[in-house]
Structure formats: C-alpha cells, structure tokens
Design a protein around this motif. Structure first.
Motif, mmCIF file in Angstrom:
data_model
loop_
_atom_site.group_PDB
_atom_site.id
_atom_site.type_symbol
_atom_site.label_atom_id
_atom_site.label_comp_id
_atom_site.label_asym_id
_atom_site.label_seq_id
_atom_site.Cartn_x
_atom_site.Cartn_y
_atom_site.Cartn_z
ATOM 1 N N THR A 10 0.698 -1.239 0.009
ATOM 2 C CA THR A 10 -0.052 -0.072 0.016
ATOM 3 C C THR A 10 0.844 1.123 -0.289
ATOM 4 O OG1 THR A 10 -1.738 -1.155 1.180
ATOM 5 C CG2 THR A 10 -1.791 1.350 1.192
ATOM 6 N N VAL A 13 2.494 1.870 -3.525
ATOM 7 C CA VAL A 13 1.499 2.297 -4.461
ATOM 8 C C VAL A 13 1.194 3.667 -4.343
ATOM 9 C CG1 VAL A 13 -0.728 1.981 -5.372
ATOM 10 C CG2 VAL A 13 0.498 -0.008 -5.081
ATOM 11 N N ARG A 14 0.967 4.253 -2.986
ATOM 12 C CA ARG A 14 0.470 5.427 -2.743
ATOM 13 C C ARG A 14 1.868 6.608 -3.128
ATOM 14 N NH1 ARG A 14 -3.278 3.226 -3.239
ATOM 15 N NH2 ARG A 14 -5.098 2.808 -1.986
ATOM 16 N N VAL A 16 3.918 6.034 -5.619
ATOM 17 C CA VAL A 16 3.983 6.168 -6.866
ATOM 18 C C VAL A 16 2.703 7.012 -7.361
ATOM 19 C CG1 VAL A 16 3.750 4.970 -9.085
ATOM 20 C CG2 VAL A 16 4.936 3.943 -7.229
ATOM 21 N N GLU A 17 1.618 7.035 -6.732
ATOM 22 C CA GLU A 17 0.428 7.816 -7.314
ATOM 23 C C GLU A 17 0.484 9.236 -6.769
ATOM 24 O OE1 GLU A 17 -3.045 4.133 -7.169
ATOM 25 O OE2 GLU A 17 -2.486 5.226 -5.285
ATOM 26 N N GLU A 65 8.687 0.125 -12.216
ATOM 27 C CA GLU A 65 7.306 0.252 -13.019
ATOM 28 C C GLU A 65 6.851 -0.992 -13.289
ATOM 29 O OE1 GLU A 65 8.968 1.955 -16.750
ATOM 30 O OE2 GLU A 65 9.448 4.057 -15.726
ATOM 31 N N PHE A 68 4.875 -2.015 -10.189
ATOM 32 C CA PHE A 68 3.726 -1.295 -9.881
ATOM 33 C C PHE A 68 2.718 -1.809 -10.763
ATOM 34 C CE2 PHE A 68 1.248 2.445 -11.075
ATOM 35 C CZ PHE A 68 0.522 2.655 -10.012
ATOM 36 N N GLU A 69 2.895 -2.007 -12.275
ATOM 37 C CA GLU A 69 1.966 -2.513 -12.868
ATOM 38 C C GLU A 69 1.091 -3.725 -12.565
ATOM 39 O OE1 GLU A 69 3.694 -2.758 -16.850
ATOM 40 O OE2 GLU A 69 3.965 -0.413 -17.052
ATOM 41 N N SER A 72 -0.349 -2.609 -8.446
ATOM 42 C CA SER A 72 -1.582 -1.619 -8.277
ATOM 43 C C SER A 72 -2.939 -2.362 -8.501
ATOM 44 C CB SER A 72 -1.497 -0.613 -9.297
ATOM 45 O OG SER A 72 -2.327 0.388 -9.336
ATOM 46 N N PRO A 73 -3.173 -3.147 -9.435
ATOM 47 C CA PRO A 73 -4.500 -3.752 -9.768
ATOM 48 C C PRO A 73 -4.841 -4.842 -8.713
ATOM 49 C CG PRO A 73 -3.213 -4.000 -11.898
ATOM 50 C CD PRO A 73 -2.311 -3.614 -10.727
ATOM 51 N N LEU A 75 -4.050 -4.607 -5.432
ATOM 52 C CA LEU A 75 -4.320 -3.972 -4.383
ATOM 53 C C LEU A 75 -5.606 -3.198 -4.431
ATOM 54 C CD1 LEU A 75 -3.125 -2.842 -1.612
ATOM 55 C CD2 LEU A 75 -2.310 -0.777 -2.891
ATOM 56 N N ARG A 76 -5.880 -2.720 -5.639
ATOM 57 C CA ARG A 76 -7.024 -2.365 -6.067
ATOM 58 C C ARG A 76 -8.347 -3.289 -5.504
ATOM 59 N NH1 ARG A 76 -4.854 0.657 -10.231
ATOM 60 N NH2 ARG A 76 -5.577 -1.018 -11.694
#
Length: 303
Positions: A10, A13-14, A16-17, A65, A68-69, A72-73, A75-76
């Motif tokens: 988490t 990802v945060r 990066v976002e 990168e 993250f790709e 990220s999905p 984690l969502r």
C-alpha cells in the motif's frame, strides 16, 4: 499474505500515485520516515531498487515500473473486497425465510451459529412448513424439496437431497438387521403421511420397492425422527436431517447399497435475476450448506 506485507505494498503504490514520500505520508497519516522505512524493507525483500531518489524528485526504476503495473491492480481488488465486506457487515433489512420441516433443524443450526453473527443488522423471520404454492409468494425466500408449483416465482437449484433408510440400534437388536431389500418385508416401517397409505420406495434406477403398511405414521418429520430414535421401526429420511444422529450412533443406516431416488432441492423467490443483496447472501449461504452436506454424505458412503 501477511498484514505487514500488504501495508508495504500500500505504501509503495501510494508513493507512486502521489509522487513523493511526503504526499504519501499525509495521505496515509503516517510520518515520511515511516514511509522511507517501509520502502526500504520492500526493496530489501525484493532484492532490487524500486525508486531512483534525488533531492528534488523520485522516479521509478524499470523494476519499479514493472512491479507497480502488477501490484496496483491487485491492491485495488483487495481494497474493493474490503469495502464490499464492510458493506455486507452493515447490511440492513428484513428477510422472510420459509424452510421445509425435515431439513429445517440442521439448517437453522447453521444459520443461527454461522450466518446471523456475520450479518447482525439483518432481521430474519423464519417459518417452517411443507406447504407449497401461493404461500411462497408471501416470503422473500422459500426452500422446497421435490416438485413444486412455482408459477410466477424464480427457481434456483441448490442440489439434490437423497433419502436413506435408518433405524435405531435397539430396534435392530430386537428385529435383526435387513441384509437385502426383500428382508424389508418382515420389518416395521414408519411413514410420513398416514398408516393407511401404501408404502413404497422409489429407487435411483427407476424401479419401485413395495413395503408393508406402516405401523406408525406422523405428519411432521420431527415426530417421525423421535419414533425412529425410540426404536419403533425403519424410517426413510434425508441424510442431512439425521447426520448428527448417525454420527452419535442413535441411528444406523441400512442397506447403503440400495440407493433411493434423489429429490431436487430448490430456492424460490419473486425477484428474477435481480436478487436483493440481503436475500442473495442468505441464498448463497444455504447453497453452500447443501453442498457441504452432500459431500459429507458421499464421504460417509465411501468410507
């Protein structure tokens, strides 16, 4: 996945976002140093650097990168599942449930111990009867075994329920244990419906086995179960309804190789394909219980 590992993902990802450690720290309500330590632990676990750091910015490495790709999905999906469970836990409303008499006791045991605690805000109204037809329009969910007139109601198949022949050990000590279907002619039988009704067993192969008239009859399954436990004769009952009695030795299955015809178990409701969530969660729970019951029956036959 360990909780601390999810927290580390988490944080990653945060960062990066939001584009920086400090922005991620404000979003997650933790300190920038905690963010830095979490990223360092993640990089150590992966044995690779995820960020290129400078005094003015942070940039993802090629490995970062790619990670993250992929992450990220995932984690969502985890966050969406957490949110959905939270909504289910606070689900409100009333569900009117009708159950058939024979399987109501074991099913209600599971509903009250495993389902109700999960949904404390739901109001559950239960009726127990074997009446089919128009009365099922007055409940949200009706569970029925066998053929049912279901005009205007949506059907949902739950599985198959197979009756078995059972008797109490005391009865078998007194009368002997039948070794073949022909031996049933010399035994006392219990019936559901009436002593004057002809007694027969419909077998899985399509044949029918005629039996002597019953010496004891009851119009409800609870009374029939009491009579069977107390040694009045041989009863034909659903495995699910008596699995505790079988496990405790209060009843014994007879002629296990003589397979009786199964009955379809179905759920009926008036909501078509758009089942309200409060009804859908109960329907899914009942379907799971039926599946587990049939698995237990097959395990017992093969054991």
């Amino acid at each position: 996945m360990p909780h601390d590992r999810i927290e580390g993902l988490t944080v990653f990802v945060r960062v990066v976002e939001t584009g920086s450690f400090s922005n991620a720290a404000r979003l997650l309500n933790i300190t920038p140093s905690a963010i830095s330590r979490s990223i360092a632990r993640l990089e150590k676990r992966l044995s690779t650097r995820l960020f290129q750091r400078s005094t003015r910015s942070i940039d993802l490495t090629h490995a970062g990168e790619a990670y993250f790709e992929r992450i990220s999905p995932v984690l969502r999906e985890i966050e969406a599942a957490d949110a959905e469970i939270g909504c289910i836990r606070t689900m409100r409303g009333r569900v009117r449930l009708s159950l058939p008499c024979e399987i109501a006791p074991p099913l209600l045991d599971r509903i009250t111990t495993a389902f109700v605690p999960l949904f404390p805000q739901l109001q559950l109204e239960v009726s127990i009867n074997d009446r089919h037809g128009h009365g099922d329009h007055n409940v949200d969910l009706a569970i029925r075994a066998g053929p049912v007139e279901s005009a205007g109601l949506h059907e949902h198949d739950l599985g198959q329920m197979t009756p078995i022949m059972v008797a109490a050990p005391a009865y078998l000590d007194r009368m002997g244990r039948p070794a073949t279907p022909d031996d049933l002619q010399a035994h006392d039988h219990l019936s559901h419906g009436g002593c004057d009704l002809p007694q027969a067993i419909d077998l899985a192969d399509g044949s029918r086995l005629q039996l002597p008239r019953a010496g004891f009859s009851a119009h409800d399954w609870g009374t029939l179960l009491i009579a069977a436990r107390n040694g009045l004769g041989i009863a034909r009952m659903m495995h699910w309804a008596i699995r505790d009695d079988l496990g405790a030795g209060r009843l014994v299955q007879l002629l296990p190789d003589v397979r009786m015809r199964s009955l379809p178990l179905r759920a009926y409701h008036a909501h078509g394909r758009s089942v309200p969530q409060r009804i859908g969660v109960l329907l899914n729970f009942i379907e799971e219980q039926v599946r587990e019951s049939e698995m237990a029956r097959h395990d017992r036959r093969s054991g």
